[in-house]
Structure formats: structure tokens, C-alpha cells
Design an enzyme around this catalytic site. Structure first.
Site, short mmCIF file in Angstrom:
data_model
loop_
_atom_site.label_atom_id
_atom_site.label_comp_id
_atom_site.label_asym_id
_atom_site.label_seq_id
_atom_site.Cartn_x
_atom_site.Cartn_y
_atom_site.Cartn_z
N SER A 35 -10.45 104.51 40.89
CA SER A 35 -10.71 103.53 39.84
C SER A 35 -10.34 102.14 40.29
O SER A 35 -9.21 101.77 40.34
CB SER A 35 -9.88 103.88 38.62
OG SER A 35 -8.53 103.79 38.91
N CYS A 73 -8.07 103.64 38.86
CA CYS A 73 -7.44 102.41 39.36
C CYS A 73 -6.95 102.59 40.78
O CYS A 73 -6.16 103.49 41.05
CB CYS A 73 -6.29 102.02 38.45
SG CYS A 73 -5.29 100.66 39.06
#
Length: 470
Positions: A35, A73
């Protein structure tokens, strides 16, 4: 908090908007989609689509191999993967999209896609993992990948929503692709056995890669309190699939056993859901749990499931997550502790206090004189914070001030903090609880000896605990 596609929670999002940095071209590698997406290049100016051989990085063993992974992330993914023994380097980047490979372009394209104003595929936030096969196999690397995020969520990872946060494995060879497919099959069996959903991870050849900006590299090392939403599913990759002993807790898929709901406080119970290698979990334990005095019982668990017979309102997506259960059902949760103790205690206080107490504690309200609790309390004991349970005043420092509020001439050491208060056209000194930060009252210079202070406190935000001898 409103979460938009392509965005992170506010604190993490604002931290990333530090500025623009020059996009750094990367050596060709296999990218594990994480991500925080971007496109990847294999050599300085050579398109990654031309890559067909394993990448060998300078100053690394000749046998070094690289793979690119998307786990949401890339800040948390970078840290998770770098902790694996045998991993030589982890780089954040953007992969397999059709746009420019930089953070602002990725966020803007995701917003445009969501609004129906753009076409073309967005990059995935990824990490390029370079490892020594003599020390750790690709299967073991992928085992850590599967365990470190939730691969069943599609275009999201927890609160990070958007195609740029998709789970992905981007390969550079048929051998890597076959290993990725095999590990996916094995982990799906483990997830299914644990009652989890279907894997949505994209497994595809690496076509494009860009290294992320400098400020994204080693982000959590440079910013220890930075946002990291990775929590995983709690399901271990089966040992017989080839994962190292450090990645598994035995043979087969291991899901931490849920707590026994019958052994907990059914009326009101706090449960702290944790994960292995969770720095914030350790920080929460050190700063909060190790000093716990609140009347609400608290327990920790590595399971992602609620206590047996109890109900979570929604799945967990990050650790630590602190859930308040009442009558066996979730009534509120606090996710993502990062050292803000007062914020945590305020959250808990809103669940525990009455509306009248909340008005005093959080809005600097004042009870009518003569209406508060403990005005006539004369027993030996301690007046404590109603949320944290931390001691504030001893009863032998209490005196009758005739004002209609409980008054004390001395607090316990370190129990309170003082703050200038110029509200209502008056110049006063506010008294707050040092542990929770809630408003207690004010202090004046007209008290009795030996301090000559009068700590005028709202009785409704005090809890009295009599001495055990009483």
C-alpha cells in the site's frame, strides 16, 4: 474521520506531504506490491518491461535476488520485510501502473478514478525486497508477505482505500510466478481453515517500477511515531509450506486462540488486540498497561477474533486495537495508539463517564455548588481520577471550605497539572488530572496552612476509594 480513496488516516497523510522529492530510478527487481503504489524501473532508464533476468544489486552477494510486493502502506511493509533474516535491502516504490511514478501522481490519479474522471491503471504502493537465497528462500519471503497484511481485502488495506493499496506480487520470472502461486494456494488453505475469506492478491509479471521519494525510504526508522496500518490476519503460514521456524508457531496454520469469554468481565471489559513485531503494542503496554489502575478490567490477546461467545462489530485492521465490550458486544474501539496517552484516556472517558461528568471533564464545566459527590466524605481514603484510577488527593488534606465544592489544601505528588485560565473574564489557575488530562477544577490562594492553597474540585469527577482498613 473521513477516509478517501487513495488516502491514509490524517496523521499519516499529512506526514507524507512533506514536500516533493526527485524520483529515484531503481535497479530492475521483482516488486512485492504494498500500500503506497508506484511504477518500477529496473535500470537507470530502462523500462522494467524489458527485464527478464534476476536482478543483482551492487555490493551484494552475486546470488542476491529481488521481488516486489504490495501490502498496503509501504511504510509498514518496508519495516516488516526488512526484519526478516536474510533480507539485504527493502525499497519503497510504485509498480505496474500506467501513470507517472510519484506519490502525488498516484494520489491524484486515484481520486480521479474514483470520480470517474480518469482511465488507466494506477500504481500499487510496493516494496522491492532484495534477499540472499542462501539465507532465506523466496518461499520464506512470501510467507512473511502473506502473514504481514490481510490479502483478502481487494483494493484496500484497513483504512487505506484505493487500487493503489492493492495486495500484489509482481514477478520477473516463471519460477517466481510458480512460487507465488504455490504459496498463495497454501496460505488460502490456512485462511479457509481459520474461517477467513478468499485471497484477492494480484500475481503478475512486473511491467513498470519507480522507486519512491527519498522521504518515504526507511520512513518508520526516521519517524518512529509514523502511521503504520498493517495488522495481518493472525493466521500463520503453514510450516510444511517451507516457512522458517521464525515465521511460524508450529506445524500447520496457527491462529492465536481466542480468549475465553466466560473468564472475562461480561458487563464491561477492555481487550487489547496485538500482533507480533508490533512496536506500538509494546509502547502501549509500557506507557499505559504497565501502570493500569482503572476500574475497567483489561486483557491482551494475539488473536484477531473476539473472546468466545462475544461479538466484534467489524474486522480488525491494525494493531494495537483496544476494544471496549459491554454485555459481550463491542461498544467502541480505539485503533492505532502512537503515544498519545491523553487521547486514549479521553476516548475511554467518553465511554465511562455520564453526560454530566463529560461536560466537566472535557468542556471545563462546573457543577452547581452543593450538588457534587463527596462533599461530606470524611472517611480515610484516596480520591482518584474516574477514568485512569490514578490517585489525586488524600482525604486528610480535605477541608470544609464552605463553598459547596470538595476542597483540598494539597494534591498528591505528580497527580495534577496547572494551567492558566482566562475564561469568563476571570484570571484563574485551572487544575487538571496529570494522568488523563481531564478538567478537575481551580486552585486559589485562600486555603488553610500549611500550603494556604484551596484546590476547589468538582466532586462529580472524583472517585473515592476508602482505605482497606475501613
Amino acid at each position: 474521520m473521513e477516509i478517501h480513496p487513495g488516502s491514509k488516516p490524517f496523521a499519516g497523510y499529512m506526514a507524507k506531504l512533506v514536500g516533493f522529492f526527485k524520483v529515484i530510478a531503481a535497479l530492475s527487481v521483482v516488486v512485492l506490491g504494498v500500500s503506497a503504489c508506484g511504477q518500477e524501473k529496473n535500470d537507470m532508464n530502462q523500462p522494467a518491461a524489458l527485464a527478464g533476468t534476476p536482478i543483482v544489486l551492487k555490493n551484494n552477494p552475486a546470488s542476491a535476488e529481488s521481488v516486489v510486493l504490495g501490502m498496503g502502506c509501504f511504510w509498514g511493509a518496508e519495516r516488516r520485510m526488512s526484519e526478516l533474516p536474510g533480507v539485504l535491502d527493502v525499497e519503497s516504490g510504485y509498480a505496474n501502473g500506467d501513470i507517472a511514478g510519484n506519490y502525488e501522481a498516484v494520489l491524484a490519479h486515484e481520486r480521479a478514478l474514483h470520480a470517474g474522471r480518469a482511465q488507466g491503471r494506477n500504481h500499487a504502493e510496493v516494496v522491492k525486497v532484495t534477499f540472499d537465497p542462501a539465507r532465506v528462500s523466496l518461499t520464506q519471503v512470501l510467507a512473511r508477505f502473506w502473514e504481514s497484511h490481510d490479502p483478502t481485502q481487494g483494493d484496500r488495506q484497513g483504512n487505506d482505500i484505493g487500487s493503489n493499496y492493492r495486495s500484489a506480487i509482481y514477478t520477473q520470472s516463471e519460477a517466481q510466478r510458480q512460487t507465488a502461486l504455490k504459496t498463495r494456494e497454501i496460505y488460502q488453505q490456512a485462511l479457509s481453515a481459520a474461517g477467513k475469506g478468499k485471497i484477492t492478491t494480484e500475481i503478475a509479471p512486473l511491467t513498470t517500477y519507480y522507486a519512491a521519494e527519498d522521504y518515504h525510504q526507511d520512513y518508520l526508522k526516521k519517524n518512529p511515531n509514523g502511521y503504520c496500518g498493517l495488522g495481518g490476519t493472525g493466521v500463520k503460514y503453514p510450516a510444511e509450506g517451507g516457512a522458517s521456524a521464525s515465521l511460524t508457531a508450529g506445524t500447520g496454520a496457527v491462529l492465536a486462540k481466542p480468549l475465553d469469554g466466560k473468564a472475562l468481565s461480561f458487563n464491561r471489559q477492555l481487550v487489547v488486540f496485538e500482533a507480533e513485531d508490533c512496536g506500538y503494542c509494546k509502547q502501549f503496554k509500557k506507557e499505559v498497561l504497565d501502570h493500569w489502575k482503572s476500574e475497567v478490567p483489561v486483557v491482551r490477546t494475539m488473536s484477531t477474533n473476539p473472546p468466545t461467545g462475544w461479538v466484534l462489530e467489524k474486522a480488525l485492521f491494525a494493531t494495537p486495537t483496544i476494544v471496549l465490550f459491554e454485555k459481550g458486544k463491542e461498544v467502541s474501539r480505539y485503533t492505532g495508539y502512537n503515544g498519545e496517552q491523553k487521547r486514549f484516556w479521553h476516548w475511554l472517558g467518553f465511554q465511562l463517564l455520564t453526560p454530566e461528568q463529560r461536560k466537566i471533564a472535557f468542556e471545563q464545566g462546573t457543577e452547581y455548588p452543593g450538588t457534587g459527590s463527596h462533599l461530606d466524605e470524611k472517611r480515610a481514603g484516596t480520591f482518584v481520577d474516574p477514568i485512569t484510577g490514578a490517585p489525586l488527593f488524600r482525604s486528610d488534606t480535605k477541608f470544609n471550605s464552605g463553598t459547596g465544592w470538595p476542597s483540598f489544601f494539597n494534591p498528591l505528588p505528580g497527580a495534577i497539572t496547572l494551567h492558566e485560565d482566562n475564561a469568563h473574564g476571570m484570571k484563574r489557575v485551572e487544575v487538571r488530572s496529570a494522568s488523563s488530562g481531564i478538567h478537575l477544577g481551580h486552585v486559589f490562594d485562600d486555603g488553610p496552612p500549611p500550603t494556604h492553597k484551596r484546590y476547589c474540585i468538582n466532586g462529580n469527577v472524583l472517585k473515592f476509594v476508602p482505605d482497606t482498613a475501613q
